[in-house]
Design a protein around this motif. Sequence first.
Motif, mmCIF file in Angstrom:
data_model
loop_
_atom_site.group_PDB
_atom_site.id
_atom_site.type_symbol
_atom_site.label_atom_id
_atom_site.label_comp_id
_atom_site.label_asym_id
_atom_site.label_seq_id
_atom_site.Cartn_x
_atom_site.Cartn_y
_atom_site.Cartn_z
ATOM 1 N N LEU A 38 -24.805 -16.003 -24.796
ATOM 2 C CA LEU A 38 -24.876 -14.588 -24.421
ATOM 3 C C LEU A 38 -26.322 -14.161 -24.230
ATOM 4 O O LEU A 38 -27.199 -14.502 -25.024
ATOM 5 N N ARG A 50 -20.325 -6.019 -17.024
ATOM 6 C CA ARG A 50 -20.303 -7.268 -17.787
ATOM 7 C C ARG A 50 -20.190 -8.407 -16.779
ATOM 8 O O ARG A 50 -19.369 -8.325 -15.862
ATOM 9 N N HIS A 51 -20.985 -9.459 -16.920
ATOM 10 C CA HIS A 51 -20.860 -10.533 -15.939
ATOM 11 C C HIS A 51 -21.212 -11.902 -16.503
ATOM 12 O O HIS A 51 -21.898 -12.026 -17.519
ATOM 13 N N LEU A 52 -20.685 -12.893 -15.812
ATOM 14 C CA LEU A 52 -20.923 -14.307 -16.137
ATOM 15 C C LEU A 52 -21.731 -14.911 -15.002
ATOM 16 O O LEU A 52 -21.263 -14.958 -13.861
ATOM 17 N N LYS A 107 -12.889 -11.788 -11.934
ATOM 18 C CA LYS A 107 -13.378 -11.444 -13.271
ATOM 19 C C LYS A 107 -12.552 -12.130 -14.344
ATOM 20 O O LYS A 107 -11.401 -12.499 -14.116
ATOM 21 N N ILE A 157 -13.940 -12.219 -22.236
ATOM 22 C CA ILE A 157 -14.646 -13.012 -23.246
ATOM 23 C C ILE A 157 -14.194 -12.569 -24.631
ATOM 24 O O ILE A 157 -13.869 -11.408 -24.853
ATOM 25 N N VAL A 173 -15.220 -8.854 -17.087
ATOM 26 C CA VAL A 173 -16.467 -9.625 -17.012
ATOM 27 C C VAL A 173 -16.494 -10.298 -15.634
ATOM 28 O O VAL A 173 -15.720 -11.225 -15.375
ATOM 29 N N VAL A 178 -17.470 -12.490 -12.402
ATOM 30 C CA VAL A 178 -18.028 -13.820 -12.154
ATOM 31 C C VAL A 178 -19.074 -13.688 -11.055
ATOM 32 O O VAL A 178 -18.770 -13.269 -9.938
ATOM 33 N N GLU A 211 -24.205 -18.230 -18.263
ATOM 34 C CA GLU A 211 -24.654 -17.266 -19.282
ATOM 35 C C GLU A 211 -23.877 -15.968 -19.065
ATOM 36 O O GLU A 211 -23.724 -15.517 -17.932
ATOM 37 N N VAL A 212 -23.392 -15.390 -20.159
ATOM 38 C CA VAL A 212 -22.736 -14.084 -20.078
ATOM 39 C C VAL A 212 -23.784 -13.006 -20.344
ATOM 40 O O VAL A 212 -24.578 -13.121 -21.279
ATOM 41 N N HIS A 213 -23.781 -11.966 -19.522
ATOM 42 C CA HIS A 213 -24.672 -10.824 -19.736
ATOM 43 C C HIS A 213 -23.870 -9.595 -20.141
ATOM 44 O O HIS A 213 -22.933 -9.200 -19.453
ATOM 45 N N LEU A 247 -15.124 -17.965 -23.281
ATOM 46 C CA LEU A 247 -14.570 -17.510 -22.006
ATOM 47 C C LEU A 247 -13.051 -17.578 -22.062
ATOM 48 O O LEU A 247 -12.479 -18.565 -22.542
#
Lengths: 186, 186
Positions: B5, B117-119, B136, B139, B152, B154, B163-165, B184
């Motif tokens: 993260l 939220r994003h990966l 999406k 998580i 979240v 993609v 990395e997840v933000h 995930l």
Amino acid sequence: MEVVLGVSNRHIHLSKEDYITLFGDEELVKVRDLVQTGEFASNLFVTIATSKNKIEKVRVLGPLRSYTQVELSKTDCYFLGLDAPIRTSGDLTDACSVTIIGPCGTLTKNCAIIANRHLHLNHEDRVRLGLVNVEKISIKVKSNKSAILNDVYVKETPQGVLEVHLDTDDANGCFLKTGDMVELIF
Amino acid sequence: MEVVLGVSNRHIHLSKEDYITLFGDEELVKVRDLVQTGEFASNLFVTIATSKNKIEKVRVLGPLRSYTQVELSKTDCYFLGLDAPIRTSGDLTDACSVTIIGPCGTLTKNCAIIANRHLHLNHEDRVRLGLVNVEKISIKVKSNKSAILNDVYVKETPQGVLEVHLDTDDANGCFLKTGDMVELIF
């Protein structure tokens, strides 16, 4: 089952002794009833200070209690330089030291916590919902940043009114506001 | 599957033109590499102001981009009096107007968003994880305030690193910090 949400901004509960230190003989006036029976937002504010920073206009909730407690979000804690514990309201174990500044005086005590996610209810609700002996549940929240939030503690009080309380970090993270409906999962 | 993260505090990306307005011929110096290839935290800061409030020390991320974008949390937006939209970075549709103040100049433009939220990943990751055509995911995060966070997005880029933000509201609400692992779900 859906329940109404209340978002708790940072606030303070005061003991009678600490109230007098901070406000002298000023009257604690109700500005607005809260959902929980007897609880209210007052007309008074304090400043919460640490060696790192201070937050002004922290509202005093009424009525007075047997203890003084400052409820902050994690975001507030970073700003103030505190590592406050997550606690059920009333449990001040390892609470952080903050200085509370009022118009008539100042005091410093170990009273800052981050309140846990919780569901208010009374005993009748608890029996009706099948939550006897259940310590915590989850809630499902709908928005453009939807989520299932776990670790929602069941908080029974004699006068409890069914309502989920989240702090501003959870609420803002999930784009929720007071009055939104959330689904109980258990 | 677990992924690291990254928590995104409020920050700004600048176009070359706006950089020159704000900083003149000052050099954009890298202080620290970010996880995403080529991205870095710089030594420079701006102040973000609205008619209601201002936030100082908002860090400039590098390198310069083709557009200027301020990424805020919902908590920041309440403080500034903004109703900024949730957007994927680079999409400034309906972005809010803010004033950006640097040492050499000031500019006002519609550039403030709340990042979704994003990966982050690259195309190879996407194929390997079976996320082709998936917009999406969710998580699962573990802490004393655990949750499943949905929505979240993609975000595939050629140089993307898995990395997840999350923004600070989500991270602080769930007691998470940069470097924590999240699971995930898809």
